[in-house]
Scaffold this motif. Structure first.
Motif: not given
Length: 196
Positions: A87-93
């Protein structure tokens, strides 16, 4: 409500939601009320605001947790942990893409969660993974910005910097001790101008 406080202001108001806005699963209703009051609510996207003869690009969203390099969760093990980190990786991307697409003279990132651990100093170390993630800073460092603003860490500290040299400010009310601050994007490293 915040919407009533900012309704009709003669300047653009850009905001992101925080964890409390999501707590009762009413984030869409809250965002709708803010938008009805003229607030631009970011949800892992961006907007360009005209400021005199300059364009200010603002990108961001709630952000999320996971921890910081060397002491962070990874996408390994149980599905729940994998989902947390992804979820965090998706937001960062999403932030990285939005920053790359923004055409502006200056770019600022708004987040509820912190992208660095330095602005968390004062909070218990045990809760750092729930206050932010290095993945957010990594994304902004990759795409570039002039400033990152976040809240969420009420016992944290005000100033920090990403590994790539982007200034970060924790603007949580208990940290600032005042209703707002004015930040100068063309100033030197000590860029904070205090206004009450």
């Amino acid at each position: 409500m915040v919407a009533d406080e900012v309704r009709g202001l003669p300047i653009p108001v850009v905001a992101v939601l925080g964890n409390h806005d999501y707590h009762s699963d009413l984030q869409y209703e809250i965002a709708g009320e803010l938008r009805d009051a003229g607030v631009i609510v970011l949800d892992d996207d961006g907007v360009v605001v005209q400021c005199g003869d300059k364009k200010l690009g603002v990108v961001g969203g709630k952000g999320f947790g996971g921890g910081f390099a060397g002491k962070c969760a990874s996408e390994f093990g149980e599905r729940e942990i994998k989902n947390f980190v992804s979820h965090t990786r998706y937001i960062a991307e999403a932030w990285k893409v939005a920053l790359k697409e923004i055409v502006a003279d200056h770019r600022v990132v708004l987040s509820h969660y912190s992208p660095i651990k330095e602005t968390l100093e004062g909070e218990p170390h045990e809760i750092y993974p729930f206050l932010g993630s290095y993945l957010l800073a990594e994304a902004v460092d990759t795409a570039g910005a002039d400033l990152i603003l976040h809240g969420h860490a009420h016992k944290g500290s005000e100033k920090g910097m990403t590994p790539g040299g982007i200034r970060v400010r924790n603007v949580a009310l208990p940290v600032l001790g005042r209703a707002y601050s004015v930040y100068c994007l063309n100033c030197s490293d000590d860029m904070l101008l205090h206004e009450h």
